[in-house]
Each structure stands twice: as structure tokens, then as C-alpha cells.
Design a protein around this motif. Structure first.
Motif, mmCIF file in Angstrom:
data_model
loop_
_atom_site.group_PDB
_atom_site.id
_atom_site.type_symbol
_atom_site.label_atom_id
_atom_site.label_comp_id
_atom_site.label_asym_id
_atom_site.label_seq_id
_atom_site.Cartn_x
_atom_site.Cartn_y
_atom_site.Cartn_z
ATOM 1 N N ILE A 1 5.772 11.187 1.331
ATOM 2 C CA ILE A 1 4.536 11.071 2.144
ATOM 3 C C ILE A 1 4.430 12.041 3.091
ATOM 4 N N LEU A 2 5.691 12.223 3.831
ATOM 5 C CA LEU A 2 5.578 13.285 4.921
ATOM 6 C C LEU A 2 5.274 14.753 4.468
ATOM 7 N N SER A 3 5.552 14.857 3.095
ATOM 8 C CA SER A 3 5.043 16.372 2.642
ATOM 9 C C SER A 3 3.455 16.351 2.645
ATOM 10 N N GLY A 4 3.040 15.511 2.696
ATOM 11 C CA GLY A 4 1.427 15.456 2.693
ATOM 12 C C GLY A 4 0.887 15.537 1.355
ATOM 13 N N ASP A 5 1.793 15.416 0.516
ATOM 14 C CA ASP A 5 1.260 15.701 -1.121
ATOM 15 C C ASP A 5 0.935 14.330 -1.736
ATOM 16 N N GLU A 6 1.523 13.176 -1.373
ATOM 17 C CA GLU A 6 1.435 11.878 -1.883
ATOM 18 C C GLU A 6 0.490 10.845 -1.048
ATOM 19 N N ILE A 7 -0.567 10.727 -1.484
ATOM 20 C CA ILE A 7 -1.541 9.594 -0.619
ATOM 21 C C ILE A 7 -1.382 8.418 -1.340
ATOM 22 N N TRP A 8 -1.324 7.235 -0.488
ATOM 23 C CA TRP A 8 -1.274 5.959 -1.087
ATOM 24 C C TRP A 8 -2.451 5.256 -0.784
ATOM 25 N N CYS A 9 -2.536 4.018 -1.600
ATOM 26 C CA CYS A 9 -3.853 3.254 -1.312
ATOM 27 C C CYS A 9 -3.204 1.799 -1.678
ATOM 28 N N GLN A 10 -4.084 0.675 -1.359
ATOM 29 C CA GLN A 10 -3.695 -0.714 -1.435
ATOM 30 C C GLN A 10 -4.476 -1.305 -2.648
ATOM 31 N N GLY A 11 -3.934 -2.025 -3.561
ATOM 32 C CA GLY A 11 -4.513 -3.059 -4.504
ATOM 33 C C GLY A 11 -4.191 -4.272 -4.248
ATOM 34 N N PHE A 12 -4.969 -4.996 -3.020
ATOM 35 C CA PHE A 12 -4.832 -6.318 -2.848
ATOM 36 C C PHE A 12 -5.892 -6.861 -3.436
ATOM 37 N N SER A 13 -7.014 -6.650 -2.808
ATOM 38 C CA SER A 13 -8.501 -7.473 -3.137
ATOM 39 C C SER A 13 -8.808 -7.435 -4.711
ATOM 40 N N GLU A 14 -9.356 -8.577 -5.061
ATOM 41 C CA GLU A 14 -10.117 -8.495 -6.222
ATOM 42 C C GLU A 14 -11.372 -8.998 -6.391
ATOM 43 N N PRO A 15 -12.384 -8.989 -7.427
ATOM 44 C CA PRO A 15 -13.780 -9.274 -7.171
ATOM 45 C C PRO A 15 -13.695 -10.911 -6.671
ATOM 46 N N ASN A 16 -12.760 -11.641 -7.142
ATOM 47 C CA ASN A 16 -12.807 -13.112 -6.885
ATOM 48 C C ASN A 16 -11.613 -13.510 -5.935
ATOM 49 N N ALA A 17 -10.951 -12.257 -5.211
ATOM 50 C CA ALA A 17 -9.733 -12.622 -4.292
ATOM 51 C C ALA A 17 -10.026 -11.621 -3.281
#
Lengths: 310, 398
Positions: B112-128
Motif C-alpha cells: 500500500i505504501l508503495s502507492g501501487d496497490e489500491i484497495w476497495c471495500q466490498g460490503f454493500s449489496e443490492p439488498n444489503a
């Protein structure tokens, strides 16, 4: 600024809370009335030296006293004694309670005039001091929970002692004082309503379990909390700009708080048997004082963007 | 504290690209990504990109009080917001440091600190969404891996991300909070489909992510199987009010932009700043902003003192989002019809860029994102006012 109370401040607040607790149940004749001046509360605060907090401890402490004392159902003259007079008269002040009056509105009804010992009258840029001993006052009936009165005789302003250029200072601390009273009254009106909606059941559950009620009540709580912080900051900063900011915020939020809290108390909320109106109608009265939100907002605007608008 | 503030200011004077707003106004996606990385690396080299990370993991290990100073100064300098790296800098390390294995930390935190790897969050769903624990994306254990099927939505910047913090159901028979597990998912593999969602602002900041027999090695499980709800609490409490502090300071500074524009002529003659109605409205909003600053300041002071902040984050989130909407609406109103044209957007510029049409429409996301204001009010009602929870809807009969 740091909003956390020091040990000394917390002790002061606890002492005022103790007095308020002792004055939590209005006598039955007062309960049914619109205005309720609690002379015993006034005496306890005055006699205990709490209204001198600004001189002894500081303006921040005085604002804390006013906020806490404003949670009592009965009204007392708090703000002018605790916050205005100490700044106008740093050493020896005339006798309180005080009525704050604008010379341009001399003939109108004034808050606290029937119980006041001294009137502080803004006249242009100056402040006039009127000893009310022997001055005839007609009480004025009002729904605004405070006692109001008007002069029953002509007052000769030219004969009064004059403090030159003191009007801006009076207006500044008047705004801090009304913001402090509004913060206290709003917090207590919210707390009173929270208790009511927890105990009053409809459709087999507490009224307060419905989100339709909860969400608007939360907005009232937020506004009361923000009133408190802005008031403390105004007392701490000690300038006209922060005073106007605190008054502007409190005065713009008051209408919605008053309306919603009465709504949540249902039919009980529109009776005099319920205590709610003692706090909400004080909010309504203070909402209109010192020029109301119109004047406080323009004072903020003038400070920020120059000009001498309305 | 003042010495630290001075050093941050000096660093910003030397390193903040003076023309970045010009360069990022209407920037392409590629330019936006490149500049975000450039600014990320500049902050990293200055020791400011991960002020809250422990030193052993490459962070600055700053006290919370110094972090407050840093974010105030970044806001006051009008520095770009690292929107692409938000999850990477806050949610991922908070989760891995609290519940991850040492191997997971060693693999991911330096990257992450290299700046090369971006993260996202996979929490919400269409019905959640607000009812997150109702999520239905499945992860089935097969030997040394899990097989994931399902769909996520509202995943910010997933189109640029390499990894996803994923919540998936591993025990459908368990009560809904109990059967969820938390994974690190590599998005660059077969079976993952990302579809950006076009917003009403014209941008496409979030995505739908579809999983079709996607594999996750078992070592990418964070915490224990079926204990994902507990792990998620570390993710959700990761930034402790600093973002809202920064945004509040940015709004205060944006007031100067609004005031400068208020010197423009109104269509009916005279300047807005001289119009009594406008001045009053502006002052009322300013008073609300000052109230917000007081609320934020009080909360952060309590964090510094190690006190519980109760429902205050929720109070402040609701307060900020509603104020942002009214603030941007005022800008839009002042701009008249001219402000309602589609104009170039300042990429990474925050929420009050002076493109009032965009800012106003974007502000609507704030009353929904991060737990909708309705959910926040439920929290405040319960925790601050002690009101009972509204009973859940009865299950349908039959």
C-alpha cells in the motif's frame, strides 16, 4: 477552545443542578399559568452568589450557570445579572434583577420588568441606568413564560445616569445570555420530551420507539447540543462576533425545536398542565429578543464581510 | 505542537504543486489516477501519508493530536484529497492490524505504501445496504480455498483497485450476524466483473462487482471463519473523526470562495453580498458551520483524552452532510442559471470546489454514504437519548 469542564466548573454546574432539582416541581397555581417567575429560585441563585460567577470566576462559568439554571421550569432573571451587568459594571453593579430595554421601544412590554430592581436602557450607543424603586409598572399578560411589564408612568431618559458607548457591550452579552438560556431551555425541553415518549405508549409500544418520532427528536437534540457549544465559545471568546454567532444559531433553530417537541408530546403538549411550555415558550420569547435572528445574522455578516447592513 | 504545525506548513509550501487545481480541472481518468499517485508518493516521502500507522509498518506513528494538526493543515492549504487511497490508508490497515495475520500485514501494508496497490471495500449489496448483515454473497469452503459467488455494489473506486475487503456469507444457517466472514480478495482474476455506475454528477466513482466462482485462498481469511461481523467493526471505526475534521475545515475555507463570488452582481442589480436576504442566509449557514466546528473539536478532544465519544460521530455525520447540502445549494442559487451548466470537475478537489452544480449534486451522496442519515439517527436515538429500538418488521406468514 477545550469544551471539557474543569473540576471547578463541574462542581459549579453540580451545585446549580442541585438548586434546580429543589425547584423542579412548580406549585399547583403556577403550573396552570402561562408565566411562572420562581422567586425562590432567583433568591437561591442570587443569595448563593451564582449570578456573580462572571466576576469571581469568569464569563464561561457564568454562561454555565445560566445554562444550568435555565433548565428549571420556573423562570428567573439569569442572563442580565450573570452576564450583562458584570461586564457593564466590573466593580460595583446596581441591584439586580435587571430588565434590558431599548429606548426606542420604551413604551412596549419588557421581560422581567415587574420583578426587576434596575433597568438597563440602550439609547443609541449609550446605556442608561434606571433604578426601578418607586417606578410604577403595569404587568402585561403574556404566554411567553416570563413575566412582562410596561412602564405605567413617563420615564425621563435625560435625567438618568448614562454609561457612554456601552450599548455594544450590552448587546454583545445580551446575545450570549439569551443563547445560554436558550441552550439550557432547549436541552431540558428535549430531555423532558425524551422521558415522555419513553413512557407514553401507543399501539402497544412507547411513542419513542417509532422512527418518525426518533429522527426529529434527534435533530432537536443535535441543535440543543450545538447551541451549548457555540454559547460556551461565545462566553470564552468574549467578542461581539462570537456572541452574534451563538445567538444567530440558537434563534434560527428555536422554531423547529418548539414545534417538534410539542408535537411529540401529543395532546398533552398543548395543555398548561404539562410543563413543556415553560421551556419552549421561553425559547420563543428569546428567539425574538435583541433583534432576533435577523439582527444577529446581520451582525455576523457585517463582521465577516464588512458593511453595516441592517 | 506548534513546531509540528510549522513543519507541516513548510513542507506544504515546498511540495504542494501550485498549479494542481488547474491541472486537475476536467482531468481525464488517467491524469487523475497519475496525479493521485504522485501526491500519494510526495506525502509518503514527506512522512505524512500514513500519520496514524505504527512506525514498524512504515507509518509516522503520530499522536492523535498531531494527526489533527496535519489534517487541518492539509485542508487549509487546499491540498488534493487522496480519494483513491482512502480505503487503502484507513480501512485496510485498521482491519489487518486488529485482526490480520502477520503474513497478511507483511504482504499488503508495504505494498500500500508503495502507492501501487489500491484497495476497495466490498460490503454493500443490492439488498444489503443500511441492513448490511442481510448480505447474501456466498463464500463456500472447498479444501484450501473459498469459492465466492454474488454481487457487491457502491464499491468506491473498485475500477482502479487491486484488492477488495470482502464480507461474504459462509454459514447461511447461522443468525445473520454470525454467518459472515471477512476476506482479502484479489480483484485481478477470472470471474470478477466490475461495472462502474454513472452518477447524477456525471462521474462514476463507484462500481458494481460481480463474483462468478471466484477463488480466495484460505490464508486470505481475516479473523476466524464466521466472525467477519466482529472484524468489520475495526474497519468501520478506522478513521476516528479525522476525515470529518478535514472536510469541516475545507468547508470553512470554501466559504471564502462563496464570499468572493458573492461580490458578483445579481441579475436584479447590486451585489449579492449587499443583499439583505442573501447576507442573512449566508450568516445563518456560517453559524451552523461554526457549530459544526465546535462539535468536531469537542469530539476530537475527547478522543485525545481517551474518552468515549458515544453517538457523537453519528451526530456530526448527520450535521455535516445536511450542512454541506445547504451550503452547496446556496452557491448554486447564487450562480443562477449559469451555475447549472455542466462544467469541468476538479478531480480530487473535495466537496466544495466552486462548481456548484456538481458540488450540490455530489453532496446528496453524503446523507447516504457511510451509514445513511436515517441509520445514524437510529443510533443517536438509541445511544444518546436512550430511546427504544423500533421493532423489526414481522416476518410474512405462510
Amino acid at each position: 477552545m477545550d469544551y471539557a469542564l474543569s473540576e471547578e466548573q463541574a462542581a459549579l454546574v453540580a451545585a446549580v443542578q442541585g438548586i434546580v432539582r429543589d425547584h423542579g416541581a412548580p406549585p399547583s397555581d403556577a403550573r396552570q399559568s402561562f408565566a411562572y417567575f420562581d422567586a425562590s429560585l432567583q433568591a437561591a441563585l442570587q443569595g448563593g452568589g451564582f449570578l456573580d460567577a462572571a466576576r469571581v470566576l469568569g464569563a464561561l462559568e457564568a454562561a454555565l450557570v445560566v445554562m444550568e439554571a435555565a433548565t428549571a421550569p420556573g423562570a428567573a432573571e439569569l442572563g442580565a445579572s450573570a452576564l450583562v451587568a458584570p461586564h457593564l459594571f466590573p466593580s460595583a453593579a446596581p441591584n439586580g434583577p435587571f430588565a434590558l430595554i431599548d429606548a426606542a421601544a420604551l413604551g412596549k412590554a419588557h421581560r422581567h420588568l415587574p420583578i426587576a430592581k434596575t433597568a438597563l436602557i440602550t439609547d443609541g450607543g449609550d446605556v442608561l441606568v434606571l433604578d426601578l424603586n418607586g417606578v410604577r409598572i403595569d404587568p402585561v399578560d403574556s404566554v411567553y413564560a416570563y413575566v412582562y411589564g410596561r412602564f405605567a408612568e413617563r420615564i425621563d431618559l435625560r435625567a438618568l445616569p448614562r454609561i457612554p458607548d456601552a450599548a455594544p457591550l450590552l448587546r454583545q452579552w445580551h446575545r450570549v445570555a439569551l443563547a445560554a438560556e436558550m441552550a439550557g431551555a432547549a436541552a431540558q425541553a428535549v430531555a423532558f420530551t425524551v422521558e415522555y415518549v419513553k413512557t407514553r405508549h401507543v399501539f402497544a409500544k412507547p411513542v419513542g420507539a417509532f422512527q418518525a418520532v426518533q429522527h426529529r427528536l434527534v435533530q432537536c437534540h443535535q441543535a440543543a447540543l450545538a447551541m451549548r457549544y457555540l454559547t460556551l465559545k461565545a462566553a470564552w471568546a468574549g467578542d461581539a462576533y462570537h456572541a452574534a454567532l451563538a445567538a444567530c444559531f440558537a434563534q434560527q433553530k428555536a422554531s423547529k425545536i418548539v414545534f417538534d417537541l410539542h408535537q411529540f408530546n401529543g395532546a398533552m403538549g398543548i395543555t398548561n398542565a404539562h410543563l413543556l411550555h415553560f421551556w419552549t415558550y421561553r425559547l420563543r420569547a428569546l428567539q425574538a429578543e435583541a433583534g432576533g435572528v435577523y439582527a444577529s445574522a446581520h451582525t455576523v455578516a457585517n463582521a465577516l464581510w464588512g458593511g453595516a447592513g441592517p | 505542537m506548534m513546531a509540528f504545525r510549522d513543519s507541516v506548513r513548510a513542507w506544504l509550501r515546498a511540495n504542494l504543486p501550485a498549479d494542481w487545481k488547474h491541472a486537475m480541472l476536467g482531468a481525464s481518468e488517467a491524469e487523475h489516477i497519475a496525479f493521485q499517485r504522485q501526491w500519494f508518493c510526495a506525502l509518503r516521502d514527506g512522512g505524512y501519508v500514513a500519520p496514524h500507522w505504527p512506525k514498524e509498518w512504515g507509518g509516522a506513528g503520530l499522536s492523535f493530536a498531531d494527526q489533527i494538526v496535519l489534517y487541518e493543515e492539509l485542508a487549509r492549504a487546499g491540498a488534493p484529497r487522496l480519494v483513491l487511497y482512502f480505503i487503502s490508508l484507513y480501512h485496510t490497515p485498521a482491519t489487518l492490524l486488529a485482526h490480520g495475520t502477520d503474513a497478511q500485514r507483511r504482504r499488503h501494508l508495504p505494498a500500500i505504501l508503495s502507492g501501487d496497490e489500491i484497495w476497495c471495500q466490498g460490503f454493500s449489496e443490492p439488498n444489503a445496504g443500511s441492513d448490511l448483515a442481510s448480505l447474501r454473497t456466498r463464500a463456500e469452503r472447498r479444501g484450501d480455498r473459498y469459492i465466492v459467488n454474488g454481487q457487491k455494489i457502491w464499491s468506491s473506486n473498485a475500477q482502479y483497485a487491486r484488492y477488495c475487503l470482502l464480507l461474504a456469507r459462509t454459514d447461511p444457517a447461522a443468525p445473520k450476524h454470525k454467518g459472515i466472514s471477512y476476506f482479502i480478495l484479489d480483484l485481478d482474476q477470472p470471474g470478477v466483473t466490475r461495472k462502474p455506475i454513472r452518477q447524477m454528477t456525471g462521474g462514476a466513482h463507484f462500481c458494481e462487482i460481480f463474483f462468478d466462482d471466484v477463488e480466495i485462498p484460505a490464508e486470505n481469511l481475516i479473523g476466524a471463519e464466521n466472525d467477519g461481523w466482529t472484524v468489520a467493526q475495526a474497519t468501520l471505526s478506522s478513521e476516528r473523526g479525522l476525515t470529518i475534521l478535514e472536510l469541516t475545515e475545507r468547508m470553512r475555507i470554501a466559504f471564502d470562495v462563496l464570499c468572493a463570488e458573492a461580490n458578483n452582481e445579481t441579475p436584479w442589480g447590486g451585489r449579492y453580498i449587499d443583499d439583505a436576504g442573501f447576507r442573512r442566509r449566508l450568516a445563518e449557514i456560517y453559524a451552523r458551520l461554526e457549530a459544526l466546528r465546535a462539535l468536531v473539536s469537542n469530539m476530537l478532544d475527547r478522543v485525545v483524552r481517551g474518552e468515549s465519544v458515544g453517538a457523537e460521530p453519528s451526530i456530526i455525520k448527520v450535521y455535516y452532510s445536511e450542512l454541506l447540502r445547504d451550503f452547496t445549494a446556496l452557491g448554486l442559487r447564487m450562480g443562477g442559471l449559469d451555475a447549472q451548466r455542466i462544467a469541468p470537475v476538479l478531480m480530487g478537489g473535495g466537496y466544495e470546489t466552486g462548481n456548484w452544480m456538481h458540488d450540490y449534486l455530489y453532496s446528496w451522496s453524503w446523507t447516504i454514504a457511510g451509514g445513511s442519515n436515517e441509520v445514524q439517527r437510529n443510533i443517536i436515538a438509541e445511544r444518546a437519548l436512550g430511546l427504544p429500538r423500533e421493532a423489526p418488521a414481522a416476518k410474512p406468514r405462510g
